[in-house]
Design a protein around this motif. Structure first.
Motif, PDB file in Angstrom:
ATOM      1  N   VAL A  23       9.210  -0.601 -12.837  1.00 49.83           N
ATOM      2  CA  VAL A  23       9.696  -1.789 -12.130  1.00 49.83           C
ATOM      3  C   VAL A  23       8.691  -2.224 -11.073  1.00 49.83           C
ATOM      4  CG1 VAL A  23      11.529  -2.689 -10.640  1.00 49.83           C
ATOM      5  CG2 VAL A  23      12.095  -1.130 -12.508  1.00 49.83           C
ATOM      6  N   VAL A  24       8.483  -3.512 -10.984  1.00 49.80           N
ATOM      7  CA  VAL A  24       7.679  -4.065  -9.896  1.00 49.80           C
ATOM      8  C   VAL A  24       8.402  -5.285  -9.329  1.00 49.80           C
ATOM      9  CG1 VAL A  24       6.285  -5.514 -11.437  1.00 49.80           C
ATOM     10  CG2 VAL A  24       5.422  -4.916  -9.160  1.00 49.80           C
ATOM     11  N   PHE A  25       8.510  -5.312  -8.006  1.00 52.61           N
ATOM     12  CA  PHE A  25       9.064  -6.488  -7.337  1.00 52.61           C
ATOM     13  C   PHE A  25       7.930  -7.493  -7.168  1.00 52.61           C
ATOM     14  CE2 PHE A  25       9.974  -9.087  -3.660  1.00 52.61           C
ATOM     15  CZ  PHE A  25      11.309  -9.415  -3.826  1.00 52.61           C
ATOM     16  N   HIS A  26       8.050  -8.662  -7.780  1.00 47.72           N
ATOM     17  CA  HIS A  26       7.051  -9.718  -7.657  1.00 47.72           C
ATOM     18  C   HIS A  26       7.660 -10.815  -6.797  1.00 47.72           C
ATOM     19  CE1 HIS A  26       3.770 -12.257  -9.887  1.00 47.72           C
ATOM     20  NE2 HIS A  26       3.573 -12.146  -8.586  1.00 47.72           N
ATOM     21  N   ALA A  54       0.834  -1.207   0.000  1.00 44.77           N
ATOM     22  CA  ALA A  54       0.000   0.000   0.000  1.00 44.77           C
ATOM     23  C   ALA A  54       0.870   1.259   0.000  1.00 44.77           C
ATOM     24  CB  ALA A  54      -0.922  -0.015   1.217  1.00 44.77           C
ATOM     25  N   GLY A  55       1.915   1.234   0.817  1.00 39.72           N
ATOM     26  CA  GLY A  55       2.826   2.381   0.844  1.00 39.72           C
ATOM     27  C   GLY A  55       3.501   2.592  -0.496  1.00 39.72           C
ATOM     28  N   SER A  56       3.892   1.488  -1.125  1.00 45.09           N
ATOM     29  CA  SER A  56       4.580   1.627  -2.421  1.00 45.09           C
ATOM     30  C   SER A  56       3.643   2.171  -3.489  1.00 45.09           C
ATOM     31  CB  SER A  56       5.180   0.286  -2.842  1.00 45.09           C
ATOM     32  OG  SER A  56       4.189  -0.616  -3.321  1.00 45.09           O
ATOM     33  N   ALA A  86     -14.592  -6.605 -10.524  1.00 48.04           N
ATOM     34  CA  ALA A  86     -15.495  -6.033  -9.517  1.00 48.04           C
ATOM     35  C   ALA A  86     -14.987  -4.685  -9.033  1.00 48.04           C
ATOM     36  CB  ALA A  86     -15.631  -7.010  -8.343  1.00 48.04           C
ATOM     37  N   LEU A  87     -13.678  -4.589  -8.809  1.00 49.97           N
ATOM     38  CA  LEU A  87     -13.110  -3.315  -8.356  1.00 49.97           C
ATOM     39  C   LEU A  87     -13.210  -2.259  -9.461  1.00 49.97           C
ATOM     40  CD1 LEU A  87      -9.978  -4.557  -6.374  1.00 49.97           C
ATOM     41  CD2 LEU A  87     -12.159  -3.742  -5.455  1.00 49.97           C
ATOM     42  N   ALA A  88     -13.017  -2.695 -10.700  1.00 49.58           N
ATOM     43  CA  ALA A  88     -13.133  -1.738 -11.814  1.00 49.58           C
ATOM     44  C   ALA A  88     -14.542  -1.164 -11.886  1.00 49.58           C
ATOM     45  CB  ALA A  88     -12.758  -2.420 -13.124  1.00 49.58           C
ATOM     46  N   ALA A  89     -15.520  -2.002 -11.547  1.00 44.61           N
ATOM     47  CA  ALA A  89     -16.915  -1.545 -11.610  1.00 44.61           C
ATOM     48  C   ALA A  89     -17.243  -0.551 -10.497  1.00 44.61           C
ATOM     49  CB  ALA A  89     -17.849  -2.755 -11.517  1.00 44.61           C
ATOM     50  N   GLU A  90     -16.394  -0.498  -9.474  1.00 40.89           N
ATOM     51  CA  GLU A  90     -16.661   0.424  -8.367  1.00 40.89           C
ATOM     52  C   GLU A  90     -16.300   1.865  -8.706  1.00 40.89           C
ATOM     53  OE1 GLU A  90     -14.755  -0.833  -4.785  1.00 40.89           O
ATOM     54  OE2 GLU A  90     -15.708  -2.808  -4.767  1.00 40.89           O
ATOM     55  N   GLY A  91     -15.505   2.067  -9.755  1.00 39.02           N
ATOM     56  CA  GLY A  91     -15.050   3.424 -10.043  1.00 39.02           C
ATOM     57  C   GLY A  91     -15.193   3.778 -11.504  1.00 39.02           C
ATOM     58  N   ASP A  92     -14.753   4.966 -11.848  1.00 41.00           N
ATOM     59  CA  ASP A  92     -14.844   5.399 -13.237  1.00 41.00           C
ATOM     60  C   ASP A  92     -13.567   6.122 -13.681  1.00 41.00           C
ATOM     61  OD1 ASP A  92     -14.979   7.698 -11.794  1.00 41.00           O
ATOM     62  OD2 ASP A  92     -16.858   8.417 -12.670  1.00 41.00           O
ATOM     63  N   GLU A  93     -12.454   5.848 -12.979  1.00 35.02           N
ATOM     64  CA  GLU A  93     -11.213   6.506 -13.367  1.00 35.02           C
ATOM     65  C   GLU A  93     -10.827   6.116 -14.789  1.00 35.02           C
ATOM     66  OE1 GLU A  93     -11.536   4.560 -10.702  1.00 35.02           O
ATOM     67  OE2 GLU A  93     -11.450   5.927  -8.996  1.00 35.02           O
ATOM     68  N   ALA A  94     -10.087   6.978 -15.437  1.00 32.32           N
ATOM     69  CA  ALA A  94      -9.714   6.750 -16.834  1.00 32.32           C
ATOM     70  C   ALA A  94      -8.720   5.604 -16.981  1.00 32.32           C
ATOM     71  CB  ALA A  94      -9.114   8.027 -17.412  1.00 32.32           C
ATOM     72  N   VAL A  95      -7.982   5.330 -15.885  1.00 31.45           N
ATOM     73  CA  VAL A  95      -6.965   4.276 -15.939  1.00 31.45           C
ATOM     74  C   VAL A  95      -7.210   3.285 -14.804  1.00 31.45           C
ATOM     75  CG1 VAL A  95      -4.496   3.769 -15.741  1.00 31.45           C
ATOM     76  CG2 VAL A  95      -5.255   5.802 -16.980  1.00 31.45           C
ATOM     77  N   ILE A  96      -7.162   2.003 -15.155  1.00 37.07           N
ATOM     78  CA  ILE A  96      -7.279   0.935 -14.161  1.00 37.07           C
ATOM     79  C   ILE A  96      -5.882   0.336 -13.982  1.00 37.07           C
ATOM     80  CG2 ILE A  96      -8.248  -1.349 -13.698  1.00 37.07           C
ATOM     81  CD1 ILE A  96     -10.610  -0.465 -15.580  1.00 37.07           C
ATOM     82  N   TRP A  97      -5.401   0.386 -12.739  1.00 36.33           N
ATOM     83  CA  TRP A  97      -4.057  -0.151 -12.457  1.00 36.33           C
ATOM     84  C   TRP A  97      -4.227  -1.423 -11.620  1.00 36.33           C
ATOM     85  CZ3 TRP A  97       0.138   2.541  -8.913  1.00 36.33           C
ATOM     86  CH2 TRP A  97       1.357   1.878  -9.062  1.00 36.33           C
ATOM     87  N   VAL A  98      -3.974  -2.561 -12.235  1.00 38.53           N
ATOM     88  CA  VAL A  98      -4.109  -3.846 -11.563  1.00 38.53           C
ATOM     89  C   VAL A  98      -2.760  -4.227 -10.954  1.00 38.53           C
ATOM     90  CG1 VAL A  98      -4.586  -6.308 -11.880  1.00 38.53           C
ATOM     91  CG2 VAL A  98      -5.968  -4.596 -13.083  1.00 38.53           C
ATOM     92  N   VAL A  99      -2.776  -4.484  -9.657  1.00 41.73           N
ATOM     93  CA  VAL A  99      -1.530  -4.796  -8.945  1.00 41.73           C
ATOM     94  C   VAL A  99      -1.734  -6.060  -8.112  1.00 41.73           C
ATOM     95  CG1 VAL A  99       0.236  -3.936  -7.371  1.00 41.73           C
ATOM     96  CG2 VAL A  99      -1.039  -2.314  -8.779  1.00 41.73           C
ATOM     97  N   ASN A 100      -0.846  -7.026  -8.282  1.00 46.46           N
ATOM     98  CA  ASN A 100      -0.927  -8.250  -7.478  1.00 46.46           C
ATOM     99  C   ASN A 100      -0.624  -7.954  -6.012  1.00 46.46           C
ATOM    100  OD1 ASN A 100      -1.553 -10.033  -9.507  1.00 46.46           O
ATOM    101  ND2 ASN A 100       0.168 -11.407  -9.075  1.00 46.46           N
ATOM    102  N   PRO A 101      -1.228  -8.723  -5.100  1.00 45.12           N
ATOM    103  CA  PRO A 101      -0.956  -8.470  -3.676  1.00 45.12           C
ATOM    104  C   PRO A 101       0.445  -8.888  -3.243  1.00 45.12           C
ATOM    105  CG  PRO A 101      -2.340 -10.405  -3.929  1.00 45.12           C
ATOM    106  CD  PRO A 101      -2.200  -9.792  -5.301  1.00 45.12           C
ATOM    107  N   ASP A 102       1.115  -9.730  -4.011  1.00 41.87           N
ATOM    108  CA  ASP A 102       2.467 -10.166  -3.622  1.00 41.87           C
ATOM    109  C   ASP A 102       3.533  -9.379  -4.392  1.00 41.87           C
ATOM    110  OD1 ASP A 102       1.854 -11.253  -6.060  1.00 41.87           O
ATOM    111  OD2 ASP A 102       2.772 -13.209  -5.668  1.00 41.87           O
ATOM    112  N   THR A 103       3.300  -8.094  -4.494  1.00 41.42           N
ATOM    113  CA  THR A 103       4.262  -7.250  -5.194  1.00 41.42           C
ATOM    114  C   THR A 103       4.630  -6.046  -4.340  1.00 41.42           C
ATOM    115  OG1 THR A 103       2.561  -5.883  -6.252  1.00 41.42           O
ATOM    116  CG2 THR A 103       3.288  -7.848  -7.459  1.00 41.42           C
ATOM    117  N   TYR A 104       5.636  -5.329  -4.816  1.00 46.57           N
ATOM    118  CA  TYR A 104       5.983  -4.007  -4.264  1.00 46.57           C
ATOM    119  C   TYR A 104       6.349  -3.167  -5.478  1.00 46.57           C
ATOM    120  CZ  TYR A 104       8.163  -0.464  -1.274  1.00 46.57           C
ATOM    121  OH  TYR A 104       8.483   0.706  -0.619  1.00 46.57           O
ATOM    122  N   VAL A 105       5.613  -2.093  -5.712  1.00 50.13           N
ATOM    123  CA  VAL A 105       5.862  -1.326  -6.932  1.00 50.13           C
ATOM    124  C   VAL A 105       6.942  -0.284  -6.673  1.00 50.13           C
ATOM    125  CG1 VAL A 105       3.550  -1.713  -7.826  1.00 50.13           C
ATOM    126  CG2 VAL A 105       3.996   0.336  -6.483  1.00 50.13           C
ATOM    127  N   ALA A 106       7.806  -0.119  -7.659  1.00 47.76           N
ATOM    128  CA  ALA A 106       8.862   0.892  -7.551  1.00 47.76           C
ATOM    129  C   ALA A 106       8.236   2.276  -7.637  1.00 47.76           C
ATOM    130  CB  ALA A 106       9.888   0.696  -8.665  1.00 47.76           C
TER     131      ALA A 106
END
Lengths: 557, 317
Positions: B218-221, B34-36, B106-126
């Motif tokens: 970069v994403v740490f998986h 979440a912090g990343s 389901a999460l995409a249907a909750e919002g209307d942002e122009a960009v959907i960013w899908v992130v796995n839970p076992d990652t840390y994004v740079a």
């Protein structure tokens, strides 16, 4: 207070006379003419100082600390020095005395005068127990400046330095009194002497004679940090700010499951733009990691300079090194902790995989992997094998900080390459290694330009490789059990090969099992010039085998 | 076909919904992630003109994986790092295992942002991940942009000049919502665990969009390393992977590959693959199969068991 006109008193031995002579020399060369407050000093000091024009005012530590005499006794002239003697029978608590003298120095400075010089003369307290304690991590640096080291029987050199530092003094002059034994030492005595000297204890020094100047701003040492503020590991990341791989390295550190770490990002010989880039990257991480990340600029020096600077500021219980192209798995720190818990006080090590990468000139990125992963290095650290060549890239291991402190381990800045191998090998041969079987890092090997292997000339690698062996071989090495058998086998194997060669050439050499735990080194068939390892040995050429695995200089796939 | 650029301008991609589907994940790892994400969104605001973002966590676990305290910690980690660019952090408990694709829909249907960013839970994004992905996504006709994974980089090939590739991995990928919605998002029915990203990629390309690898992002998986590469899959993962492969063959009109797979697998030698085949046959018999796409072979790439040519090869687990 006793009279400043003390009698000659009891006779002192030859060493005692030397100590008095050194103290007089230090004071007469460093202090302005005036009065010297002599604390627990032998009477013979008075005559020595008087011959140089100093008056002596005598007192004892007991009186001083008990408040029956002030640190500033009434004298006609200016007090320009205090000298503290710690003898076998003296109930001296040196740290308290030094703290009292620090207050007096500040008072004098506050009045606009030059603070007096402080001189300490104490027996060098070096015992085998003390030495072993230092070499086994038993003190764990918690005994820093503790009173145990400053008791009546004397002080250790580093204990004295720490006590002075804690009191707010910096060392001005070292004039220790040595009693040299000129007879050849036995092997055990020689080895212990080497180790003692590396821990800052010269066993041939009978008395520590040192002068100090007040420096209230002196930075507290690592040992003075608050309890509980020690991260498990300090990770040194060396960068020149040019590789795009740095974000990989830092991101993999930010993702550690065990986040009990600090990261020292050492920007070495960088331009202002490169430094700004590094600082901006470091500052862009989430606070949970960013707060553990410090950027330090280091200017000048070779590859060792940023590492040695980092060792000065690191506060972790262990220290590990990553280059700015290494990446680690999320249990890299956790694996070191497992190894440390299994065998405390050792170098800790896990396995690493190797991946070849190449420089790219495209717009998207400037490097790319060109291979899968390989694990060419042995699962367990083997000292003899690692003396032959480096089978343990820096990202594999972490060194206990107590060992770094005790032995003042530093990266050899006279080496252009191989400095990390020497550092690791030096530590491992003294305290051993605790291995964890997990593969926790990816060592990226540059094919072509880009890596340190490519940056240095081949002959530099060869020369520095032999330099490391020669330097370490100048001291005793403790080899683990089983080593004699393996050396015996190596000799047997060598004799057999020579016999086979004489019998019928290389085609007749019988296969024999490998005596090294790692994969066999692939010979490239070239010969290299080996520098002499000693004054007596000649320059020779030999088969190139030393660097094939490590630097990939000779046996490119 | 959907008009790839209909209604899209560079300035239109200034809002992001960052979506994480969790399933009994370690909470401390989710807090780190979440912090990343927060830090990356802050960087995207400073470097790539992001105006606002919402971070959504969807829980596919059988029982709620997060307590109220956990949710507060996660939201605080986002907020502390995001410096105001994240307007909200939300949590949804699905009450069922929707799979990663279904949860993302389901999460995409909750919002209307122009960009959907899908992130796995076992990652840390740079910190640079969102910035670089957004920049890539703003190239016309680009529907998806994927980050480069570490420590095990994916071996699939991409155009070294443009980054265009066969498919994008769902571990850390940004989609244009317009494109994502137009093709119906992930197909969680046939691809609940594996190859949902391959299938979505190919459907996007089939609709005329391009998809891109962004190696600077970069994403740490979090993968465990074995001796020669990734560690072996679990039996469940292998089963799902085999079944997904067969559905891809079906949807993308490669009966020849289906026949070869069915012919080459010996259920005695490979009982996991054998069970997947049995599962496949039962659903085919029931008519429960994905609709074939017309002219699908022009977007589907099957090379040596992979879904793209490879730049290099990891040894088999």
């Amino acid at each position: 207070m006793t009279s400043s006109d003390a009698s000659a008193g009891d006779p002192i031995d030859r060493v005692g006379a030397q100590v008095v002579e050194q103290v007089v020399r230090v004071i007469s060369s460093s202090a302005r003419l005036g009065s010297v407050v002599a604390i627990d000093a032998p009477p013979q000091l008075d005559a020595g100082l008087r011959s140089h024009g100093f008056d002596t005012v005598r007192t004892t530590a007991d009186d001083l600390l008990g408040g029956s005499t002030p640190a500033r006794p009434a004298v006609d002239g200016e007090i320009t020095a205090h000298v503290v003697f710690g003898g076998v029978d003296a109930a001296v608590d040196l740290l308290d005395v030094l703290e009292l003298l620090a207050i007096e120095c500040d008072r004098v400075a506050g009045a606009g005068a030059e603070p007096p010089l402080v001189v300490v003369a104490v027996p060098n307290r070096i015992t085998l127990d003390e030495l072993i304690d230092r070499l086994d991590g038993g003190s764990s640096r918690s005994s820093v400046g503790d009173r145990r080291h400053l008791a009546a029987a004397g002080a250790t050199a580093d204990g004295l330095t720490r006590a002075a530092r804690r009191a707010g003094f910096e060392t001005a002059v070292v004039a220790d009194v040595a009693v040299r034994d000129t007879s050849p030492p036995t092997a055990v005595r020689a080895m212990l002497g080497e180790l003692a000297r590396r821990t800052g204890h010269d066993p041939e020094v009978s008395h520590l004679v040192r002068s100090y100047r007040r420096n209230a701003d002196d930075r507290p040492g690592r040992e003075d940090r608050a309890p509980g503020a020690t991260p498990f590991v300090s990770v040194i990341v060396r960068t020149q700010g040019r590789r795009s791989t740095l974000v990989d390295t830092l991101t993999s550190l930010a993702a550690q499951r065990d986040d009990d770490l600090e990261v020292l990002l050492m920007a070495h010989n960088v331009s202002p733009e490169e430094l700004a880039h590094v600082a901006r990257l470091a500052g862009s991480f989430a606070p949970t990691f960013g707060d553990r990340l410090r950027v330090t600029e280091v200017t000048g020096g070779g590859r060792s300079a940023p590492l040695n600077r980092a060792l000065e500021i690191a506060v972790g219980a262990y220290v590990a090194i990553l280059d700015d192209d290494d990446v680690v798995t999320s249990d890299w720190v956790a694996a070191f902790r497992r190894a440390a818990e299994r065998l405390p006080r050792r170098v800790v090590r896990a396995r690493c995989a190797v991946q070849s990468i190449e420089r790219r000139g495209g717009e998207l990125i400037d490097f790319e992997p060109v291979s899968g992963l390989d694990t060419p290095y042995p699962a367990r650290f083997d000292l003899l094998d690692n003396i032959r060549s480096n089978r343990s890239p820096p990202c594999c291991s972490a060194i206990p900080m107590w060992l770094v402190d005790s032995l003042e381990l530093r990266f050899d800045d006279t080496l252009q390459v191989c400095e990390d191998w020497k550092f690791q090998l030096d530590a491992a041969r003294l305290v051993g290694v605790s291995d964890d079987p997990a593969v926790t890092s990816v060592y990226r090997r540059w094919i072509g330009d880009g890596g340190s292997a490519g940056a240095a000339a081949e002959q530099v690698w060869i020369d520095d490789h032999y330099r490391v062996v020669a330097d370490l071989d100048a001291e005793h090495t403790i080899v683990p059990p089983g080593s004699l058998r393996r050396i015996h086998e190596l000799y047997e194997r060598l004799e057999q090969l020579e016999t086979d060669l004489r019998a019928g050439g290389s085609g007749q050499i019988r296969s024999a099992r490998s005596l090294t735990p790692g994969p066999s080194i692939v010979h490239c068939g070239r010969t290299v010039t080996r520098p002499p390892v000693s004054r007596e040995s000649p320059v020779i050429t030999s088969n190139c085998t030393a660097f094939c695995r490590w630097s990939n200089r000779c046996c490119r796939p | 076909l959907t008009d790839p650029d209909a209604g899209v301008t560079d300035g239109g991609l200034a809002t992001v919904g960052a979506h994480v589907v969790i399933y009994d994940n370690d909470v401390s790892a989710v807090v780190r992630l979440a912090g990343s994400i927060g830090a990356a969104l802050r960087d995207a605001r400073d470097q790539a003109g992001l105006r606002a973002a919402t971070v959504r966590f969807g829980d596919s676990s059988r029982w709620p994986a997060l307590t109220a305290d956990d949710e507060r910690s996660i939201a605080a980690a986002v907020a502390d790092a995001a410096d105001g660019v994240v307007v909200d952090t939300t949590f949804s408990f699905f009450g069922a295992n929707l799979g990663s694709g279904g949860g993302s829909n389901a999460l995409a249907a909750e919002g209307d942002e122009a960009v959907i960013w899908v992130v796995n839970p076992d990652t840390y994004v740079a910190p640079n991940a969102a910035t670089e992905l957004l920049r890539a996504l703003r190239t016309p006709r680009t529907a998806a942009a994927e980050a480069r994974q570490i420590p095990i980089e994916h071996q699939k090939a991409y155009d070294p000049r443009t980054g265009e590739t066969s498919w994008v991995c769902g571990a850390c990928v940004m989609f244009r919502r317009a494109a994502f919605d137009a093709v119906g998002g992930f197909d969680a029915r046939f691809f609940p665990l594996y190859c949902d990203d391959v299938d979505l990629s190919w459907r996007l390309r089939h609709a005329g969009w391009s998809i891109h690898q962004v190696p600077r992002a970069v994403v740490f998986h979090d993968k465990e390393l074995g001796e020669r590469g990734p560690v072996a899959w679990s039996e469940t993962a292998a089963h799902s992977s085999h079944l997904a492969r067969l559905w891809l063959y079906h949807r993308y009109d490669r009966p020849d590959l289906t026949a070869r797979f069915l012919d080459e697998i010996d259920p005695v030698v490979d009982p996991v693959a054998g069970a997947a085949i049995a599962h496949y046959r039962a659903r085919v018999a029931a008519g429960d199969v994905p609709d074939p796409l017309p002219d699908a072979s022009r977007v589907a790439t099957f090379v040596d068991g992979q879904y793209a040519p490879r730049r290099f090869t990891y040894a088999a687990p």
